[in-house]
Design an enzyme around this catalytic site. Structure first.
Site, PDB file in Angstrom:
ATOM      1  N   LEU A 232       0.826  -1.200   0.000  1.00 38.60           N
ATOM      2  CA  LEU A 232       0.000   0.000   0.000  1.00 38.60           C
ATOM      3  C   LEU A 232       0.863   1.254   0.000  1.00 38.60           C
ATOM      4  O   LEU A 232       0.597   2.220  -0.729  1.00 38.60           O
ATOM      5  CB  LEU A 232      -0.927   0.000   1.219  1.00 38.60           C
ATOM      6  N   ASP A 315       1.116  13.764  -0.399  1.00 41.60           N
ATOM      7  CA  ASP A 315       1.267  15.018   0.340  1.00 41.60           C
ATOM      8  C   ASP A 315       2.259  15.934  -0.373  1.00 41.60           C
ATOM      9  O   ASP A 315       3.470  15.719  -0.317  1.00 41.60           O
ATOM     10  CB  ASP A 315       1.747  14.734   1.767  1.00 41.60           C
ATOM     11  N   LYS A 322       6.112  21.503  -0.558  1.00 37.67           N
ATOM     12  CA  LYS A 322       7.395  20.888  -0.244  1.00 37.67           C
ATOM     13  C   LYS A 322       8.382  21.116  -1.394  1.00 37.67           C
ATOM     14  O   LYS A 322       7.973  21.362  -2.534  1.00 37.67           O
ATOM     15  CB  LYS A 322       7.223  19.372  -0.047  1.00 37.67           C
ATOM     16  N   ASP A 333       2.874   8.796   2.591  1.00 36.32           N
ATOM     17  CA  ASP A 333       2.431   9.582   3.750  1.00 36.32           C
ATOM     18  C   ASP A 333       1.151   9.019   4.345  1.00 36.32           C
ATOM     19  O   ASP A 333       0.634   9.545   5.327  1.00 36.32           O
ATOM     20  CB  ASP A 333       2.232  11.048   3.349  1.00 36.32           C
ATOM     21  N   ARG A 396      -1.851  16.162  11.324  1.00 34.45           N
ATOM     22  CA  ARG A 396      -2.488  16.381  12.637  1.00 34.45           C
ATOM     23  C   ARG A 396      -3.908  16.915  12.494  1.00 34.45           C
ATOM     24  O   ARG A 396      -4.741  16.707  13.381  1.00 34.45           O
ATOM     25  CB  ARG A 396      -1.623  17.330  13.468  1.00 34.45           C
TER      26      ARG A 396
END
Length: 546
Positions: A232, A315, A322, A333, A396
């Site tokens: 995965l 991400d 980034k 991620d 988060r």
């Protein structure tokens, strides 16, 4: 040419003198060719390479151990002794020629096992170089078995003539099984030419007690669970969108776990109805819709254990984008999601007597005209407002709403897992998983799980002062701290604001997301860690729930 004309004329289709190539269509001849060529190569300091063999041979991984780090006396395992007897002590004779550092491969010793690798198990009990931390944080004897078996299987799996490998249990069948099945795995889903992995089994040279067989099968479940997580995580972003992740888990459940496991898929409309504003703030920049995946496994009438995994399937960082170098690794991620899903299915395979609910918020973090902007304020499911100063601190945010939702099940404990901060990778590297917990008992189960699996956890502090760094002038809390230090601790303190569960743990797995070849049984690539540790911890928690 002489050998071919005298003995193999009926089976060999041709000999190319210039290229020194022998061609044959006879699979039965392959073993005899190994036997014939090996001693000739030894005698004339030559070598040979198999260019194109059908996989039809059986390889054998055996183990031995030197009496001490400086000793030249090799003690063969029981399985290796049985093989040595079958070959009239040729194995021990060849091993005595010079000291073996890690492993050595032999050809043509026996017709049934034309390729044999003997791996050295470190004598950790007499190794003064081991520090107290190594001894207390993981089962070093089991880990030395994993290392030896991983080395041996790796040496044989690239031989295209081998379609089966029998493996020495080396005194710890579970560790041997884990290492063998982890080492033989490779991600070739998207390659046009695939090389089938050799079949693995326990060594059949001697009768095995039932406990040994059961331990081997236990190891198979743990390794296959981790391999699922590896698959995965390794899948490119366009092959593992939120929807495709859901479909992958639904497919796995329908094939093997349909009677044990229930999958519930919550769509964007449901997420919006639940007022999961933090989760939606991350997903809004992508064309791919978000999902909240629930996996339910109930095999005990007790309060549930909740696992929560970060599922950002790619991400970019969002508007706080980034750097391009290394961004491809952000396909993994969703490592937290992969590990908790795989551990759940592993628990179901083992029929653990627990009630387990796994929650996985799935989305992409992309920049667009609809994406959350730095400085935006969003409202989480529990009503707290969050100032989003860095859109690359997105994990988060989606976990915040998932943790609040987890509380609604009145769980006995919650364990969340995420590739959350680069700060954790800086702090602990890839040797262990940084773990924060509000409950000593829960931490003890997690630590013991890591000790058993060899995939260690290390407890980190939840200092109140680090939580104070998240104060915001415009909202209840900021999603990042005001300074450059303590990034992993402040992330954990952020999450603590969104669960009322007294027994909570957060695993920051950013440092162990990928493997760097430090483990012989875990080649380079996305690691699937710490899936096996979670399975071991769930075994211990199932005993507590009774």
């Amino acid at each position: 040419e002489s050998a071919v004309s005298k003995e193999y004329a009926e089976n060999v289709t041709g000999v190319d003198r210039d290229k020194a190539v022998v061609s044959t269509q006879s699979t039965g001849l392959q073993s005899r060719l190994h036997q014939a060529l090996s001693p000739l190569c030894w005698k004339y300091n030559a070598s040979y390479k198999v260019l194109d063999f059908q996989r039809s041979l059986t390889g054998l991984v055996l183990t031995g151990q030197y009496e001490s780090p400086d000793s030249s006396t090799l003690q063969l395992s029981e399985c290796a002794k049985q093989f040595d007897t079958k070959v009239s002590s040729k194995l021990s004779e060849l091993c005595s020629i010079s000291r073996i550092t890690k492993s050595r491969t032999f050809y043509g010793l026996h017709e049934d096992y034309p390729v044999v690798t003997l791996s050295i198990v470190d004598d950790v009990q007499n190794n003064e170089k081991l520090c107290e931390y190594d001894i207390t944080s993981r089962h070093c004897v089991a880990e030395s078995v994993r290392t030896a078996i991983g080395t041996g299987v790796t040496a044989l799996k690239s031989d295209e003539s081998i379609n089966k490998i029998e493996v020495d249990s080396a005194g710890n069948a579970k560790a041997a099984s884990e290492a063998a099945h982890l080492a033989v795995y490779s991600y070739d889903v998207l390659k046009s030419k695939k090389m089938a992995a050799p079949e693995l089994s326990q060594c059949t040279l001697m009768d095995l007690p039932a406990a040994c067989v059961n331990d081997w099968e236990d190891g198979v479940v743990s390794a296959r669970s981790q391999n699922l997580a590896r698959r995965l995580m390794e899948s490119p972003g366009n092959h593992m969108t939120p929807r495709l992740f859901v479909e992958a888990i639904e497919s796995a459940v329908s094939k093997e776990y349909a009677e044990k496991v229930t999958v519930v898929v919550r769509d964007k409309e449901w997420i919006t109805e639940q007022k999961m504003g933090a989760f939606l703030s991350v997903a809004k920049g992508s064309e791919e819709p978000p999902f909240l995946l629930e996996i339910h496994y109930k095999n005990a009438d007790v309060s549930p254990i909740c696992l929560v995994g970060k599922g950002v399937t790619f991400d970019t960082g969002g508007i706080s984008i980034k750097p391009s170098k290394g961004m491809d690794a952000m396909r993994a991620d969703m490592g937290g999601a992969a590990c908790v899903a795989s551990a759940t299915l592993g628990a179901a395979s083992l029929n653990l007597p627990i009630n387990l609910i796994t929650l996985i918020p799935l989305c992409e973090n992309m920049p667009s005209g609809c994406a959350t902007k730095p400085g935006d304020v969003v409202t989480a499911m529990n009503g707290k407002t969050i100032q989003v100063d860095n859109t690359d601190a997105e994990g988060r945010l989606i976990l915040a709403d998932a943790l609040t939702y987890a509380d609604s099940f009145d769980p006995s404990c919650i364990v969340d897992m995420a590739t959350l901060t680069g700060a954790m990778a800086v702090a602990l590297g890839g040797e262990c998983v940084g773990t924060y917990s509000t409950c000593d008992d829960l931490w003890n189960s997690l630590e013991k799980g890591g000790y058993t699996s060899g995939d260690r956890l290390w407890r980190m502090p939840l200092f109140k002062e680090c939580g104070d760094l998240l104060k915001s002038p415009t909202a209840d809390i900021n999603n990042i701290s005001g300074g450059p230090y303590g990034g992993s601790i402040t992330a954990a303190k952020f999450l603590q604001n969104f669960t009322a569960c007294k027994s909570w743990a957060h695993l920051d797995i950013a440092g162990v997301m990928d493997s760097t070849d430090s483990m012989s049984y875990l080649p380079k690539g996305m690691s699937g860690r710490p899936t096996r540790s979670i399975i071991e911890a769930l075994k211990l928690l199932s005993l507590v729930s009774k």
